[in-house]
Scaffold this motif. Structure first.
Motif, PDB file in Angstrom:
ATOM      1  N   MET A   1       0.650  -1.596  -0.033  1.00 27.29           N
ATOM      2  CA  MET A   1      -0.183  -0.213  -0.028  1.00 27.29           C
ATOM      3  C   MET A   1       0.466   0.927   0.335  1.00 27.29           C
ATOM      4  O   MET A   1       1.839   0.997   1.015  1.00 27.29           O
ATOM      5  CB  MET A   1      -0.987   0.030   1.627  1.00 27.29           C
ATOM      6  N   SER A   2       0.677   2.085  -0.899  1.00 23.31           N
ATOM      7  CA  SER A   2       0.886   3.612  -0.738  1.00 23.31           C
ATOM      8  C   SER A   2       0.671   4.422  -0.054  1.00 23.31           C
ATOM      9  O   SER A   2      -0.617   4.683   0.222  1.00 23.31           O
ATOM     10  CB  SER A   2       1.203   3.852  -2.805  1.00 23.31           C
ATOM     11  N   VAL A   3       1.762   5.516   0.563  1.00 18.26           N
ATOM     12  CA  VAL A   3       1.214   6.469   1.147  1.00 18.26           C
ATOM     13  C   VAL A   3       1.614   7.415   0.501  1.00 18.26           C
ATOM     14  O   VAL A   3       2.524   8.129  -0.010  1.00 18.26           O
ATOM     15  CB  VAL A   3       1.977   6.833   2.396  1.00 18.26           C
ATOM     16  N   LEU A   4       0.126   8.577   0.465  1.00 17.70           N
ATOM     17  CA  LEU A   4       0.236  10.333  -0.378  1.00 17.70           C
ATOM     18  C   LEU A   4       0.320  11.243   0.364  1.00 17.70           C
ATOM     19  O   LEU A   4      -0.545  10.898   1.047  1.00 17.70           O
ATOM     20  CB  LEU A   4      -0.919   9.249  -1.925  1.00 17.70           C
ATOM     21  N   LYS A   5       0.922  12.003  -0.151  1.00 14.05           N
ATOM     22  CA  LYS A   5       0.963  13.254   0.243  1.00 14.05           C
ATOM     23  C   LYS A   5       0.258  14.448  -0.818  1.00 14.05           C
ATOM     24  O   LYS A   5       1.021  14.507  -1.882  1.00 14.05           O
ATOM     25  CB  LYS A   5       2.101  14.067   1.227  1.00 14.05           C
ATOM     26  N   VAL A   6      -0.061  15.736  -0.703  1.00  5.80           N
ATOM     27  CA  VAL A   6      -0.848  17.009  -1.128  1.00  5.80           C
ATOM     28  C   VAL A   6       0.264  17.863  -0.477  1.00  5.80           C
ATOM     29  O   VAL A   6       0.072  17.960   0.953  1.00  5.80           O
ATOM     30  CB  VAL A   6      -1.980  16.997  -1.436  1.00  5.80           C
ATOM     31  N   ILE A   7       0.697  18.494  -1.725  1.00  5.09           N
ATOM     32  CA  ILE A   7       0.882  20.281  -1.325  1.00  5.09           C
ATOM     33  C   ILE A   7       0.514  21.261  -2.087  1.00  5.09           C
ATOM     34  O   ILE A   7      -0.023  20.868  -3.446  1.00  5.09           O
ATOM     35  CB  ILE A   7       2.682  19.731  -1.377  1.00  5.09           C
ATOM     36  N   GLU A   8       0.328  21.975  -1.650  1.00  2.00           N
ATOM     37  CA  GLU A   8      -0.263  23.391  -2.483  1.00  2.00           C
ATOM     38  C   GLU A   8       1.032  24.201  -2.980  1.00  2.00           C
ATOM     39  O   GLU A   8       1.194  24.836  -2.003  1.00  2.00           O
ATOM     40  CB  GLU A   8      -1.662  24.670  -2.077  1.00  2.00           C
ATOM     41  N   VAL A   9       0.453  24.493  -4.406  1.00  2.00           N
ATOM     42  CA  VAL A   9       1.533  25.163  -4.891  1.00  2.00           C
ATOM     43  C   VAL A   9       1.310  26.260  -5.973  1.00  2.00           C
ATOM     44  O   VAL A   9       0.088  26.254  -6.210  1.00  2.00           O
ATOM     45  CB  VAL A   9       2.915  24.398  -5.948  1.00  2.00           C
ATOM     46  N   LEU A  10       1.502  27.775  -5.845  1.00  6.32           N
ATOM     47  CA  LEU A  10       1.398  28.584  -6.372  1.00  6.32           C
ATOM     48  C   LEU A  10       2.237  29.044  -8.071  1.00  6.32           C
ATOM     49  O   LEU A  10       3.441  28.937  -7.232  1.00  6.32           O
ATOM     50  CB  LEU A  10       0.766  30.222  -5.864  1.00  6.32           C
ATOM     51  N   SER A  11       1.740  29.034  -8.696  1.00  3.29           N
ATOM     52  CA  SER A  11       3.176  30.008  -9.979  1.00  3.29           C
ATOM     53  C   SER A  11       2.000  30.341 -10.928  1.00  3.29           C
ATOM     54  O   SER A  11       0.909  30.598 -11.150  1.00  3.29           O
ATOM     55  CB  SER A  11       2.693  28.060 -10.618  1.00  3.29           C
ATOM     56  N   GLY A  12       2.874  30.684 -11.569  1.00  3.96           N
ATOM     57  CA  GLY A  12       3.294  32.530 -12.646  1.00  3.96           C
ATOM     58  C   GLY A  12       3.359  31.736 -13.598  1.00  3.96           C
ATOM     59  O   GLY A  12       4.641  31.662 -14.050  1.00  3.96           O
ATOM     60  N   SER A  13       3.013  32.325 -15.473  1.00  6.28           N
ATOM     61  CA  SER A  13       3.749  32.456 -16.449  1.00  6.28           C
ATOM     62  C   SER A  13       2.799  34.151 -17.265  1.00  6.28           C
ATOM     63  O   SER A  13       2.185  33.210 -17.217  1.00  6.28           O
ATOM     64  CB  SER A  13       3.583  31.240 -17.379  1.00  6.28           C
ATOM     65  N   THR A  14       4.344  33.852 -18.014  1.00 14.90           N
ATOM     66  CA  THR A  14       3.529  34.546 -18.624  1.00 14.90           C
ATOM     67  C   THR A  14       2.297  34.011 -20.354  1.00 14.90           C
ATOM     68  O   THR A  14       2.554  35.142 -21.032  1.00 14.90           O
ATOM     69  CB  THR A  14       4.562  35.753 -19.326  1.00 14.90           C
ATOM     70  N   LYS A  15       3.130  33.405 -19.924  1.00 15.36           N
ATOM     71  CA  LYS A  15       2.555  32.449 -21.764  1.00 15.36           C
ATOM     72  C   LYS A  15       1.060  31.610 -21.643  1.00 15.36           C
ATOM     73  O   LYS A  15       0.420  31.920 -22.799  1.00 15.36           O
ATOM     74  CB  LYS A  15       3.893  31.266 -22.248  1.00 15.36           C
ATOM     75  N   SER A  16       0.978  31.047 -20.800  1.00 15.01           N
ATOM     76  CA  SER A  16      -0.224  30.419 -20.464  1.00 15.01           C
ATOM     77  C   SER A  16      -0.700  29.778 -18.894  1.00 15.01           C
ATOM     78  O   SER A  16       0.085  29.693 -18.538  1.00 15.01           O
ATOM     79  CB  SER A  16      -0.380  29.062 -21.619  1.00 15.01           C
ATOM     80  N   TRP A  17      -1.716  29.403 -18.910  1.00 14.06           N
ATOM     81  CA  TRP A  17      -2.126  28.251 -17.478  1.00 14.06           C
ATOM     82  C   TRP A  17      -1.087  27.527 -17.535  1.00 14.06           C
ATOM     83  O   TRP A  17      -0.887  26.630 -17.170  1.00 14.06           O
ATOM     84  CB  TRP A  17      -3.398  28.344 -17.485  1.00 14.06           C
ATOM     85  N   GLU A  18      -1.440  26.827 -18.858  1.00 10.18           N
ATOM     86  CA  GLU A  18      -0.555  25.317 -18.572  1.00 10.18           C
ATOM     87  C   GLU A  18       0.926  25.649 -18.550  1.00 10.18           C
ATOM     88  O   GLU A  18       1.524  25.139 -18.180  1.00 10.18           O
ATOM     89  CB  GLU A  18      -0.797  24.908 -20.542  1.00 10.18           C
ATOM     90  N   ASP A  19       2.097  27.179 -19.265  1.00  4.69           N
ATOM     91  CA  ASP A  19       2.970  26.879 -18.909  1.00  4.69           C
ATOM     92  C   ASP A  19       3.001  26.942 -17.085  1.00  4.69           C
ATOM     93  O   ASP A  19       3.704  26.667 -16.485  1.00  4.69           O
ATOM     94  CB  ASP A  19       3.399  27.955 -19.407  1.00  4.69           C
ATOM     95  N   ALA A  20       2.278  27.590 -16.868  1.00  7.37           N
ATOM     96  CA  ALA A  20       2.146  27.828 -15.505  1.00  7.37           C
ATOM     97  C   ALA A  20       2.378  26.346 -14.521  1.00  7.37           C
ATOM     98  O   ALA A  20       2.681  26.040 -13.387  1.00  7.37           O
ATOM     99  CB  ALA A  20       0.883  29.032 -14.654  1.00  7.37           C
ATOM    100  N   THR A  21       1.702  25.748 -15.211  1.00  3.77           N
ATOM    101  CA  THR A  21       1.340  24.306 -14.373  1.00  3.77           C
ATOM    102  C   THR A  21       2.758  23.835 -14.455  1.00  3.77           C
ATOM    103  O   THR A  21       2.660  22.564 -12.992  1.00  3.77           O
ATOM    104  CB  THR A  21      -0.048  23.865 -14.821  1.00  3.77           C
ATOM    105  N   GLN A  22       3.479  23.514 -15.698  1.00  7.50           N
ATOM    106  CA  GLN A  22       4.328  22.927 -15.771  1.00  7.50           C
ATOM    107  C   GLN A  22       5.279  23.413 -15.206  1.00  7.50           C
ATOM    108  O   GLN A  22       5.823  22.277 -14.455  1.00  7.50           O
ATOM    109  CB  GLN A  22       4.583  22.860 -17.349  1.00  7.50           C
ATOM    110  N   GLN A  23       5.026  24.333 -14.971  1.00  5.23           N
ATOM    111  CA  GLN A  23       6.348  24.789 -14.297  1.00  5.23           C
ATOM    112  C   GLN A  23       6.282  24.855 -13.287  1.00  5.23           C
ATOM    113  O   GLN A  23       7.185  24.639 -12.252  1.00  5.23           O
ATOM    114  CB  GLN A  23       6.097  27.042 -14.368  1.00  5.23           C
ATOM    115  N   ALA A  24       5.391  25.177 -12.293  1.00  2.00           N
ATOM    116  CA  ALA A  24       5.066  24.391 -10.920  1.00  2.00           C
ATOM    117  C   ALA A  24       5.541  23.075 -10.467  1.00  2.00           C
ATOM    118  O   ALA A  24       5.672  22.626  -9.701  1.00  2.00           O
ATOM    119  CB  ALA A  24       3.308  24.802 -10.100  1.00  2.00           C
ATOM    120  N   VAL A  25       5.032  22.124 -11.734  1.00  2.49           N
ATOM    121  CA  VAL A  25       5.390  20.650 -11.768  1.00  2.49           C
ATOM    122  C   VAL A  25       6.840  20.650 -11.551  1.00  2.49           C
ATOM    123  O   VAL A  25       8.288  19.922 -11.028  1.00  2.49           O
ATOM    124  CB  VAL A  25       4.635  19.891 -12.509  1.00  2.49           C
ATOM    125  N   MET A  26       7.918  21.134 -11.917  1.00  2.00           N
ATOM    126  CA  MET A  26       8.592  21.250 -12.746  1.00  2.00           C
ATOM    127  C   MET A  26       9.700  21.999 -11.772  1.00  2.00           C
ATOM    128  O   MET A  26      10.727  21.537 -10.668  1.00  2.00           O
ATOM    129  CB  MET A  26       9.076  22.078 -13.584  1.00  2.00           C
TER     130      MET A  26
END
Length: 66
Positions: free
Chosen positions: A1-26
């Motif tokens: 059984m695996s244990v998962l954790k969730v964190i909240e992150v805020l991110s921004g981009s001048t390109k798009s919401w998709e890029d802001a999401t990718q930046q948050a993950v990276m």
């Protein structure tokens, strides 16, 4: 059984919401391992001179704890 954790992150981009999401993950991946998913909770944007200046996202990143 695996244990998962969730964190909240805020991110921004001048390109798009998709890029802001990718930046948050990276950026999170630099200090968090085993990222399993990202949930975009909120989207917003700033406006300057009648144009969108920055796309912002509030995301929840889920990762597995070893």
């Amino acid at each position: 059984m695996s244990v998962l954790k969730v964190i909240e992150v805020l991110s921004g981009s001048t390109k798009s919401w998709e890029d802001a999401t990718q930046q948050a993950v990276m950026k999170a991946a630099k200090s968090v391992k085993n990222i399993r998913s990202v949930y975009v909770q909120e989207q917003s944007a700033t406006v300057k001179d009648d144009k969108v200046a920055e796309f912002r996202v509030n995301v929840k990143i889920t990762f597995e704890i070893e």
